[in-house]
Structure formats: structure tokens, C-alpha cells
Design a protein around this motif. Structure first.
Motif, PDB file in Angstrom:
ATOM      1  N   ASP A 105       0.926  -1.247   0.091  1.00 22.15           N
ATOM      2  CA  ASP A 105      -0.133  -0.184  -0.030  1.00 22.15           C
ATOM      3  C   ASP A 105       0.882   1.207  -0.079  1.00 22.15           C
ATOM      4  N   GLY A 106       2.104   1.180  -0.740  1.00 23.29           N
ATOM      5  CA  GLY A 106       2.840   2.461  -0.798  1.00 23.29           C
ATOM      6  C   GLY A 106       3.951   2.554   0.113  1.00 23.29           C
ATOM      7  N   ILE A 107       3.774   1.751   1.191  1.00 27.84           N
ATOM      8  CA  ILE A 107       4.808   1.878   2.275  1.00 27.84           C
ATOM      9  C   ILE A 107       6.020   0.847   2.138  1.00 27.84           C
ATOM     10  N   PRO A 108       7.124   1.205   2.079  1.00 30.20           N
ATOM     11  CA  PRO A 108       8.289   0.465   1.917  1.00 30.20           C
ATOM     12  C   PRO A 108       8.264  -0.789   3.071  1.00 30.20           C
ATOM     13  N   VAL A 109       8.863  -2.069   2.896  1.00 24.30           N
ATOM     14  CA  VAL A 109       8.543  -2.877   3.830  1.00 24.30           C
ATOM     15  C   VAL A 109      10.209  -3.556   3.968  1.00 24.30           C
ATOM     16  N   GLU A 110      10.965  -3.424   5.141  1.00 25.86           N
ATOM     17  CA  GLU A 110      12.077  -3.783   5.597  1.00 25.86           C
ATOM     18  C   GLU A 110      11.982  -5.315   6.397  1.00 25.86           C
ATOM     19  N   ILE A 111      13.150  -6.164   5.882  1.00 23.50           N
ATOM     20  CA  ILE A 111      13.222  -7.347   6.632  1.00 23.50           C
ATOM     21  C   ILE A 111      14.366  -7.330   7.598  1.00 23.50           C
ATOM     22  N   ILE A 112      13.832  -7.834   8.835  1.00 31.20           N
ATOM     23  CA  ILE A 112      15.189  -7.518   9.718  1.00 31.20           C
ATOM     24  C   ILE A 112      15.159  -9.056  10.420  1.00 31.20           C
ATOM     25  N   GLU A 113      16.715  -9.464  10.528  1.00 36.72           N
ATOM     26  CA  GLU A 113      16.745 -10.911  11.050  1.00 36.72           C
ATOM     27  C   GLU A 113      17.282 -10.496  12.558  1.00 36.72           C
ATOM     28  N   THR A 114      16.148 -10.651  13.303  1.00 35.42           N
ATOM     29  CA  THR A 114      16.340 -10.472  14.783  1.00 35.42           C
ATOM     30  C   THR A 114      16.796 -11.924  15.730  1.00 35.42           C
TER      31      THR A 114
END
Lengths: 336, 82
Positions: B64-73
Motif C-alpha cells: 500500500d505504498g509503504i516500503p517494507v524492510e526485513i530484519i533478522e532479529t
């Protein structure tokens, strides 16, 4: 060719022989011999400029590194200085009797920061106990005493449910020990408080917002309003993205971090199972906290001593905390 | 490919996060969803145990127009002393 040891006169095999100057010894004989010379000369050597230590070691060769066939007297200096800058009586002699010397630039040798001592202070008994020290319910290992909060006119100790209330498995007025049991806290000698109230943790799919509990000190003079290495909290601040933060905890002491996520929905593993939390804050780096830091109050790092969160979970990469306003509102308490 | 700087506000990102929260949490290996970036340049952050090809395939780069970042926690645990 088999040689005789200069020190003990018995024969040395090729594989055993150690060179000292121009003679050959057994290793232990060589050390005994050099040690005697070293003792005779170390006071004189230690008076030379920049010399900070004298030892016995493998001879160092620029090309080969340490030559494990030859030993010598090693003079440790904090700085190598060209001979031309020294007076003739300030030079380190190249030989002491028939033993060669090596000059090793070790730089200044300082005692490491007494981390152990500081950490032990946090894991020991402290009266009045400050925020940032070990505490725990009698059935747990240990967590951190966060800070004092106020309910009407009473001062209460704030920490996590899993620190003061054993993940819901506790009763009103259960004893709270300082230090926590794993740090040697004994019941009843180290009782500091009794469990007053906790917010139950729902395991499974129900949403949680805080991992919090309060305990009532046995008497007000057993606890201090101060947090170790930070000071007295002055109020609250909303946790926002990019906010630089500090905390004072039982295991890692005073550490610095930054809020990198807000409004986080996070699964957290407990002994009893996994619980889902909403509206959490996430802090970098991973070294911000470790096991035992649970319950630490998280402050904004600007010397105003305002609290933004209550630390309760983490991994090697991140720390997770409840926004402090949710904690205070849910428990019906305020900062003093 | 140059990353486009997000122009989403925190409020907008939180709204989108709420909408897709359950879908994200249903992906195996996902342990958390939050908002990262800055107040006026917000993004959705997905916390995962380990970044795998499957995770990368299942999580869109933008929603929906928002960037998504994946973080390895890794696994996030309650921090009582163990």
C-alpha cells in the motif's frame, strides 16, 4: 652433533636445544640462567626511559616472527625511540652478559576497566537498593530492579512480571529477594519487598501490552529512588523513532542504544511459552541488553533522566521494551 | 536498484501495518512487525528469525505504498537470567 648444556653440563638433543646468545641450553636451564641475570639487572633496566617491563621470551626476528629456538631478555617499552634521541647511558644494552636483549613496543599497559567489580556490585546485596541491581521473585533466577514508582503515598518497586511474579506463577505478598536467587539472594535474609501486583501475561494468541509488576518494599529505607549510574528519574518521555536511549541493568550495566522501531507487534518466548505483545519499542544494537537485564528502566540519553520504556525481552540483535506510559497506566502508578 | 526514500508518515505506516498484521504473523519465521525509519519517512519492519529465500518471496518490498524492510532479529526471549 650433540651439544652439552652450558647450565647443567648434560647433553641436549637437537630438538631440545635452545640458543641463548652464542651458547646452547635445555629450555628450563636457559630460563633459570636468564632469570638470575634478569633479577640482577631489572632495577637498572626499569630506570631507563620508556621501559615498563622486563621479561624472558622468544627472540623476535623481523622476518620470521618469534624464533622458538632462541630466548632472550625482553624489555617492554611504551614507545620505541631512535637511539640518536637518547643519551648513551639511557640506551637499552644490546647484551646483558652473554644474553641478547629484545626491545618490544607494548605501548602503555593499563588495568582494564573494572567491569567485573561494577557488575558484581549490581549482583550483590545493596541497601538501600538502587535501580539497575539484581532482584527477583524467590522462584526465579534474577532480573533488574527498574526504578521506584508511586501509588498514592506508597513507593513501589517496578520491574517485569517475569522478574517479580514468575510469569504469573506467584501470589500476592510472595517474597522478593535482592539480589535475586541466582546471585546468592537467600530467603528470608535478603527479602526486600513483597509482590504487590502484576499484569498477567497471556500466552498464545491473546494480545499483551506490558510485562510488568510492582512489589512493596518491606520498609521505605531499603530502597532508593536513584538508578545506578543514571540518577533520579524526573518524568516520562514518549519513545519515538531515532531516540537515543540508555539503561542501567543487572547484567550489562550502563549501555547505550537507539529506538529503531515503534508500534511493534512482537512474539516473545518465555519459559512457559510464546506470548504476543503489541505496541512495543525495539532498540539496537543487540548488546544493549542480555539475560538478567529484564526490568531495567530505559531513559532518553540527554541527561534529563526521563524514562521512555521498561525493558523485558531481546535477542542477539535487538532489545524489546514496553512504552513506559502503558506500564504506568496499566498498573495505576506514577513516577515519584 | 536505488531504494526510494519513504515519504509515509508514522501514522500512515501504522494504519497499513494494522491492516496486514495478521497476514504477516501467519508467515512461518516471522516474529514481529513494527514501524521503522523516521516519523516522516516511515517504513514497515518485519522481524524474522532468519532471512531465507522463502521469507523474501513471501514478504513484499512495498505494501500500500509503504516500503517494507526485513530484519533478522532471531528468536526474541524474555530476559530473565537463564
Amino acid at each position: 652433533m650433540t651439544r652439552k648444556c652450558e647450565y647443567c653440563s648434560s647433553t641436549i638433543s637437537d630438538s631440545e636445544e635452545i640458543k641463548v646468545g652464542n651458547s646452547y641450553y635445555h629450555l628450563s636451564c636457559a630460563i633459570s640462567y636468564i632469570n638470575k641475570l634478569k633479577k640482577q639487572n631489572q632495577n637498572f633496566l626499569l630506570k631507563l626511559p620508556n621501559v615498563i617491563g622486563i621479561g624472558i621470551g622468544w627472540r623476535h626476528n623481523k622476518r620470521l616472527g618469534f624464533d622458538k629456538k632462541e630466548i632472550c631478555i625482553v624489555v617492554n617499552v611504551n614507545k620505541k625511540v631512535p637511539e640518536a634521541q637518547l643519551l648513551s647511558n639511557q640506551l637499552i644494552p644490546k647484551w646483558i652478559n652473554d644474553v641478547k636483549t629484545d626491545v618490544l613496543e607494548t605501548f602503555e599497559i593499563v588495568a582494564p576497566r573494572p567491569i567485573e567489580e561494577a557488575v558484581d556490585l549490581r549482583k550483590g546485596r545493596m541497601r538501600p537498593a538502587k535501580g539497575g541491581v539484581s532482584i527477583g521473585h524467590i522462584k526465579i533466577t534474577a532480573g533488574t530492579l527498574g526504578c521506584l514508582v508511586r501509588k498514592e503515598k506508597e513507593s513501589l518497586i517496578l520491574s517485569n512480571n517475569h522478574v517479580l511474579a514468575n510469569e504469573n506463577d506467584a501470589n500476592h505478598e510472595d517474597p522478593i529477594l535482592q539480589p535475586g536467587p541466582i546471585d546468592g539472594g537467600k530467603d528470608p535474609e535478603d527479602r526486600i519487598a513483597y509482590l504487590e501486583n502484576f499484569i498477567p501475561i497471556h500466552f498464545g494468541y491473546n494480545m499483551n501490552y506490558v510485562d510488568a509488576a510492582v512489589a512493596k518494599p518491606i520498609s521505605e529505607d531499603l530502597v532508593s529512588n536513584e538508578v545506578l549510574e543514571i540518577g533520579k528519574p524526573t518524568g516520562v518521555i514518549e519513545p519515538t523513532l531515532g531516540l537515543k536511549v540508555i539503561k542501567s541493568g543487572r547484567t550489562t550495566g550502563l549501555t547505550h542504544g537507539e529506538i529503531v522501531q515503534v508500534a511493534t507487534t512482537q512474539r516473545v518466548r518465555y519459559r512457559k511459552g510464546v506470548a504476543l505483545f503489541d505496541d512495543q519499542i525495539v532498540i539496537h544494537p543487540g548488546s544493549f541488553s542480555k539475560g538478567g537485564d529484564s526490568g531495567s528502566a530505559i531513559f532518553v540519553d540527554d541527561n534529563t533522566r526521563r524514562i521512555c520504556g521498561l525493558l523485558f525481552a531481546g535477542s542477539a540483535r535487538v532489545t524489546v521494551a514496553n512504552p513506559i506510559s502503558n506500564v504506568l497506566n496499566t498498573l495505576g502508578v506514577s513516577l515519584p | 536498484m536505488a531504494k526510494k526514500k519513504s515519504t509515509a508518515t508514522l501514522r500512515e505506516a501504522i494504519k497499513v501495518k494494522k491492516k496486514y498484521l495478521q497476514q504477516f504473523l501467519n508467515i512461518p519465521g516471522v516474529v514481529g512487525i513494527g514501524i521503522g525509519g523516521r516519523e516522516n519517512s516511515a517504513k514497515i519492519v518485519v522481524n524474522v528469525i532468519k532471512i531465507t529465500d522463502e521469507i523474501k518471496r513471501k514478504i513484499p518490498k512495498e505494501i500500500d505504498g509503504i516500503p517494507v524492510e526485513i530484519i533478522e532479529t532471531g528468536v526474541v526471549r524474555a530476559l530473565g537470567d537463564t
